[in-house]
Design a protein around this motif. Structure first.
Motif, mmCIF file in Angstrom:
data_model
loop_
_atom_site.group_PDB
_atom_site.id
_atom_site.type_symbol
_atom_site.label_atom_id
_atom_site.label_comp_id
_atom_site.label_asym_id
_atom_site.label_seq_id
_atom_site.Cartn_x
_atom_site.Cartn_y
_atom_site.Cartn_z
ATOM 1 N N ASP A 263 -6.497 12.482 -13.945
ATOM 2 C CA ASP A 263 -6.046 11.883 -12.271
ATOM 3 C C ASP A 263 -4.372 12.168 -12.683
ATOM 4 N N ARG A 264 -3.704 12.479 -12.140
ATOM 5 C CA ARG A 264 -2.252 12.382 -12.232
ATOM 6 C C ARG A 264 -1.374 12.711 -11.147
ATOM 7 N N LYS A 265 -0.753 11.206 -10.528
ATOM 8 C CA LYS A 265 0.178 11.222 -9.359
ATOM 9 C C LYS A 265 1.459 11.912 -8.983
ATOM 10 N N GLU A 266 1.322 13.323 -9.304
ATOM 11 C CA GLU A 266 2.329 13.798 -8.734
ATOM 12 C C GLU A 266 2.372 15.001 -9.230
ATOM 13 N N ASN A 267 2.865 15.775 -8.677
ATOM 14 C CA ASN A 267 3.395 17.627 -9.433
ATOM 15 C C ASN A 267 1.845 18.416 -10.079
ATOM 16 N N ASN B 125 14.430 13.158 -13.024
ATOM 17 C CA ASN B 125 14.586 14.359 -11.469
ATOM 18 C C ASN B 125 16.359 14.987 -12.028
ATOM 19 N N VAL B 126 16.951 14.688 -13.468
ATOM 20 C CA VAL B 126 17.885 15.564 -13.060
ATOM 21 C C VAL B 126 17.661 16.337 -13.978
ATOM 22 N N HIS B 127 18.625 17.312 -14.659
ATOM 23 C CA HIS B 127 18.312 18.635 -15.399
ATOM 24 C C HIS B 127 17.543 18.286 -17.169
ATOM 25 N N TYR B 128 17.976 16.348 -17.450
ATOM 26 C CA TYR B 128 18.133 15.818 -18.748
ATOM 27 C C TYR B 128 16.624 15.611 -18.861
ATOM 28 N N GLY B 129 15.978 15.696 -17.694
ATOM 29 C CA GLY B 129 14.117 14.938 -17.987
ATOM 30 C C GLY B 129 14.151 13.952 -18.251
ATOM 31 N N SER B 130 12.571 14.130 -18.655
ATOM 32 C CA SER B 130 11.746 12.918 -19.365
ATOM 33 C C SER B 130 10.691 12.697 -19.555
ATOM 34 N N TYR B 131 10.633 12.719 -20.459
ATOM 35 C CA TYR B 131 8.816 12.800 -21.138
ATOM 36 C C TYR B 131 7.901 12.324 -20.159
ATOM 37 N N GLN B 132 6.627 13.175 -19.727
ATOM 38 C CA GLN B 132 5.663 12.367 -18.859
ATOM 39 C C GLN B 132 4.399 12.018 -19.595
ATOM 40 N N THR B 133 3.327 11.588 -19.055
ATOM 41 C CA THR B 133 2.391 11.179 -18.666
ATOM 42 C C THR B 133 1.549 12.231 -18.720
ATOM 43 N N LEU B 134 0.597 12.730 -18.963
ATOM 44 C CA LEU B 134 0.046 14.428 -19.103
ATOM 45 C C LEU B 134 -0.994 13.803 -17.529
ATOM 46 N N GLY B 135 -1.262 12.317 -17.427
ATOM 47 C CA GLY B 135 -2.403 11.571 -16.678
ATOM 48 C C GLY B 135 -3.391 10.543 -17.086
ATOM 49 N N LEU C 111 10.856 8.057 -28.739
ATOM 50 C CA LEU C 111 10.521 7.141 -28.378
ATOM 51 C C LEU C 111 9.778 6.265 -28.106
ATOM 52 N N GLN C 112 8.303 6.988 -27.684
ATOM 53 C CA GLN C 112 7.315 6.324 -27.480
ATOM 54 C C GLN C 112 6.549 6.954 -28.736
ATOM 55 N N GLY C 113 6.784 8.072 -29.887
ATOM 56 C CA GLY C 113 5.919 8.743 -29.938
ATOM 57 C C GLY C 113 4.836 9.712 -28.992
ATOM 58 N N ILE C 114 3.900 9.634 -29.243
ATOM 59 C CA ILE C 114 2.994 10.268 -27.950
ATOM 60 C C ILE C 114 2.201 9.411 -26.749
ATOM 61 N N TRP C 115 2.483 8.300 -27.204
ATOM 62 C CA TRP C 115 1.929 6.893 -25.887
ATOM 63 C C TRP C 115 2.906 6.657 -24.628
ATOM 64 N N ALA C 116 3.339 7.392 -24.355
ATOM 65 C CA ALA C 116 3.526 6.438 -22.532
ATOM 66 C C ALA C 116 3.206 7.554 -21.532
ATOM 67 N N PRO C 117 2.949 5.786 -20.734
ATOM 68 C CA PRO C 117 1.865 5.738 -19.894
ATOM 69 C C PRO C 117 2.743 6.395 -18.602
#
Length: 811
Positions: free
Chosen positions: A196-200, A116-126, A367-373
């Motif tokens: 399903d996605r929890k947000e946004n 939630n800052v400018h740097y950001g985070s890698y996120q799951t698509l859902g 860091l998680q490849g493409i496998w982050a929940p």
């Protein structure tokens, strides 16, 4: 409609392959038991639950945050003061001043929680959720298998006399995720589908045969990245209806689920937006032909997977291993029961994960490849430049996947523009710099903490992958394209060096040895220093690589001379009073003697300035360092140590570290253990939590144990660190690459090479450490070299373009 296909492959075809599959007898409870599938851009984690299944979805470019100006423009005004304090030995005061003026502007990475800052985070698509109907009866005969050779994850089970099959993959050829459902009895497929996605989420549109999800991630003060996913259903028979946010499929005989996903991220201009992701997913889905989907995937995936092959003679502790699940095999291995197919499995899993998470034209594996929940990935799922992203690609060149490492090279190229700004802001220097962390917005500023965020050689380390690609390919057109990146890194380091008044050596300042803490004789515990050993090694490497590149290209003679002069004055590797290699400019102690980072051994691996044959005293010092550090550590740390011991020629210790890397990490209740390193049930490496660098680093280490081509002469060395373990004494390695443009196949028996072939794609000369009792034959059968002795013999072999020689046993 689609005709009902042949129901299942034969039992043999879908039995576990001991060296090329993951196998479970129960659904996944947590994501580190799930089966990873991917095509580099889109990833999935298949839980395989016959009641309510979950497939975690990833799209590699899906990040919160966005571009930011994190440079402190006036930081360079404090550089002289910081350096002078370091020269005077006032490290505490220097670190305090650095923390005040020389870290990032603003929130930086959010201390690893930057969603939630400018740097950001890698996120799951859902999640893709599949809820089966008529589940009152228990299921049995459950099996869940991931086949590395095809990229297919298959789940089968039986309920009330009906056998069900769910086959999932992300197609390399068609760029979509495919879930193929069949049953042994017609009209037996009844289930509900949802995304399903929890947000946004901005919109979830459900029609009779598809679901479209659209959203936009936050970027603090600005609108962030847009994303979309489309799931389309292709049933054979039965009915499909809309029910709220779900699709209901009833009484189908067969069904394909096709999912596409995209964002509006632009890899070369992340400040702009690249099209409408909802249109991208629509176009992808509409272009798909169901006919031949699986065959196209198997062909495309297999062409990559089969570039190399490792085998070890199958000697099991108590018979056939195929009846054991993957977590059972891990536990048995930890208990000391022989399973010499497990190292081969890990080797193959490394290349499977690389193929599945990194393809040309994409961002690198994170860091998680493409496998982050998660929506807030651990450490933002970002790119750590003090080893982690680099380790992700250690196996690429030797395994013949130099093309799959294009993302890290292109990423490095794209760091330069921001890196030039950071070099100017902090050091008033030419060239470019990147520090410890980065993201899809090509962040190059220091981190927000002086204790870890000021290492100045992260970007310089990245350039090693450019030079290594040239060493393996000898592609001068490539070198010419990327030479400015090498030169810019060298220009920066050359400009920021200062003279240490005690030794008159040139050193970097301020910097640190990644994430480690020193103890000065006066009792001060600190991080900020000048001339940490890793910086000096990287500086020697970058200067040397740049000089060599300029010479090959016939340019920059004056600049090369300047670099050569400074390279000769760089602080050298030194040995401490305890016989170990010093980590800092002075012989200071470690606050944590067993720290996970062993950065000062960079000169042993991945750089090759320290080798047992060219610098035996330093090799002994790094051996002592490894003994003092111990064999523990996080997952990736253990993986790095495998490579260290392999470079030292100690296969037994390398195997010991491999076994420690594979120590099972899960409690009996199925909870993810968050302490100590090791391996999770689906072979994901435990930092903990999961980080994929250990998988790649461990597989690379196995390669280093069996074949090496590093060092100044780039000599081809066979079985340089073969363990004495019985299961390793007979085997073969095919399709391995060597620096200089060579492809190598060889086999060994009873610990001795008995046959082989060296192929050169270029007209060049190979330095070969010819194993005992072998001769080298030209293509016409002429004997080129012969080794009658019991020890390897160093020889040179001349090659014409696209020719081979054979290694043949002397009878």
């Amino acid at each position: 409609m689609i005709g009902l296909s042949a129901l299942f492959s034969s039992g043999d075809a879908w039995a576990q392959q001991a060296d090329a599959s993951l196998f479970f007898k129960a659904p996944a409870r947590v994501y580190v038991e799930a089966l990873p599938i991917g095509n580099g851009q889109v990833g999935g984690l298949v839980f395989g639950n016959p009641n309510k299944d979950r497939i975690v979805l990833n799209e590699k470019s899906l990040w919160s945050g966005g571009p930011q100006d994190a440079d402190r423009e006036d930081a360079h005004q404090y550089l002289d003061d910081i350096q002078n304090l370091l020269v005077q030995g006032k490290n505490k005061e220097a670190e305090q001043l650095l923390q005040k003026h020389f870290v990032s502007k603003g929130d930086g990475s959010g201390r690893g929680r930057g969603a939630n800052v400018h740097y950001g985070s890698y996120q799951t698509l859902g999640d893709l959720q599949l809820t089966w109907q008529d589940t009152l009866a228990d299921y049995r005969d459950y099996s869940r298998i991931l086949d590395f050779q095809t990229g297919l994850a298959k789940t089968t089970w039986t309920r009330e006399g009906v056998t069900y099959s769910q086959e999932a993959y992300v197609s390399l050829a068609d760029e979509v995720m495919v879930i193929h459902l069949t049953a042994s009895k017609p009209k037996s497929l009844s289930f509900d589908l949802a995304l399903d996605r929890k947000e946004n989420i901005q919109a979830m549109e459900v029609s009779k045969n598809q679901i479209v999800m659209q959203g936009q991630l936050p970027n603090k003060d600005l609108l962030g990245m847009k994303f979309a996913a489309k799931l389309k259903v292709f049933p054979s028979g039965g009915d499909t209806e809309v029910s709220g946010q779900s699709l209901q499929i009833r009484s189908a005989s067969e069904c394909y689920l096709i999912l596409s996903a995209a964002t509006d991220y632009s890899i070369d201009d992340p400040a702009s937006r690249d099209g409408d992701p909802s249109l991208k997913v629509k176009e992808l889905i509409e272009s798909i032909s169901i006919k031949g989907l699986k065959e196209r995937q198997i062909e495309a995936f297999g062409a990559l997977y089969n570039r190399n092959h490792l085998s070890l003679q199958n000697k099991m502790g108590d018979g056939d291993v195929s009846r054991y699940t993957t977590p059972e095999r891990l536990q048995r291995y930890a208990d000391g029961i022989a399973d010499n197919q497990l190292p081969v499995l890990y080797f193959n899993y490394g290349k499977y994960l690389l193929i599945s998470s990194s393809q040309p034209g994409q961002l690198p594996s994170n860091l998680q490849g493409i496998w982050a929940p998660e929506y807030q990935a651990p450490w933002n799922g970002d790119y750590h430049l003090d080893i982690n992203i680099q380790m992700n690609y250690w196996l690429a060149e030797p395994m013949g996947y130099g093309d799959l490492a294009e993302p890290i090279r292109h990423f490095t190229y794209n760091l330069v523009e921001n890196g030039m700004k950071s070099a100017k802001a902090y050091y008033d220097a030419p060239g470019w710099v990147a520090h410890v962390i980065s993201n899809p917005w090509y962040y190059t500023s220091p981190g927000e903490g002086a204790s870890w965020g000021s290492t100045m050689t992260g970007g310089a380390w990245m350039t090693e992958h450019i030079w290594e690609h040239f060493r393996y390919s000898r592609d001068t057109a490539f070198l010419k394209e990327y030479y400015p990146v090498l030169k810019g890194a060298a220009e920066f380091l050359s400009a920021v060096l200062i003279e240490d008044p005690e030794s008159n050596y040139l050193v970097t300042a301020p910097s640190n040895s990644p994430e480690n803490t020193y103890l000065k004789p006066n009792g001060y515990k600190g991080h900020t220093s000048m001339g940490p050993t890793m910086d000096m090694q990287i500086s020697r490497e970058v200067f040397g690589n740049t000089i060599a590149a300029a010479t090959i290209l016939g340019i920059d003679e004056d600049f090369s001379q300047q670099l050569a002069e400074k390279r000769s004055r760089l602080a050298p590797n030194t040995i401490g009073k305890n016989g170990d290699l010093n980590e800092w400019l002075h012989d200071w102690a470690d606050v944590d003697p067993h720290h996970r980072h062993v950065s000062h051994l960079y000169g042993l691996h991945p750089y090759d300035e320290i080798t047992p044959w060219s610098s035996p005293e330093l090799a002994q010092a790094v051996t002592e360092t490894l003994v003092q550090r111990g064999d523990g550590g996080t997952g990736w740390s253990r993986a790095w140590k495998i490579n260290f011991w392999a470079r030292l020629g100690d296969g037994d210790h390398a195997l010991l570290l491999f076994k420690k890397l594979l120590e099972p990490v899960m409690d009996e209740g199925g909870k993810i253990v968050m302490s100590n390193g090791g391996t999770y049930p689906n072979l994901f490496c435990a930092h903990p939590p999961f980080q994929i660098d250990g998988n790649f680093g461990g597989a690379a280490g196995l390669t280093e144990m069996l074949f090496q081509s590093h060092g100044e002469e780039e000599t081809l060395r066979f079985l340089p660190a073969l363990p004495k373990d019985e299961g390793w004494q007979t085997g073969s390695l095919k399709g391995i690459r060597a620096r200089g443009g060579f492809r190598v196949d060889f086999a060994w028996e009873n610990g001795q090479v008995v046959s082989g072939e060296i192929h050169s794609s270029l007209a060049n000369t190979a330095s070969v450490s010819l194993p005992a009792k072998l001769r080298i034959l030209a293509e016409n059968g002429t004997v080129i070299h012969k080794n009658d002795s019991s020890k390897p013999l160093l020889v040179e072999v001349e090659f014409k373009k696209n020719t081979s020689v054979r290694l043949v046993k002397i009878n």
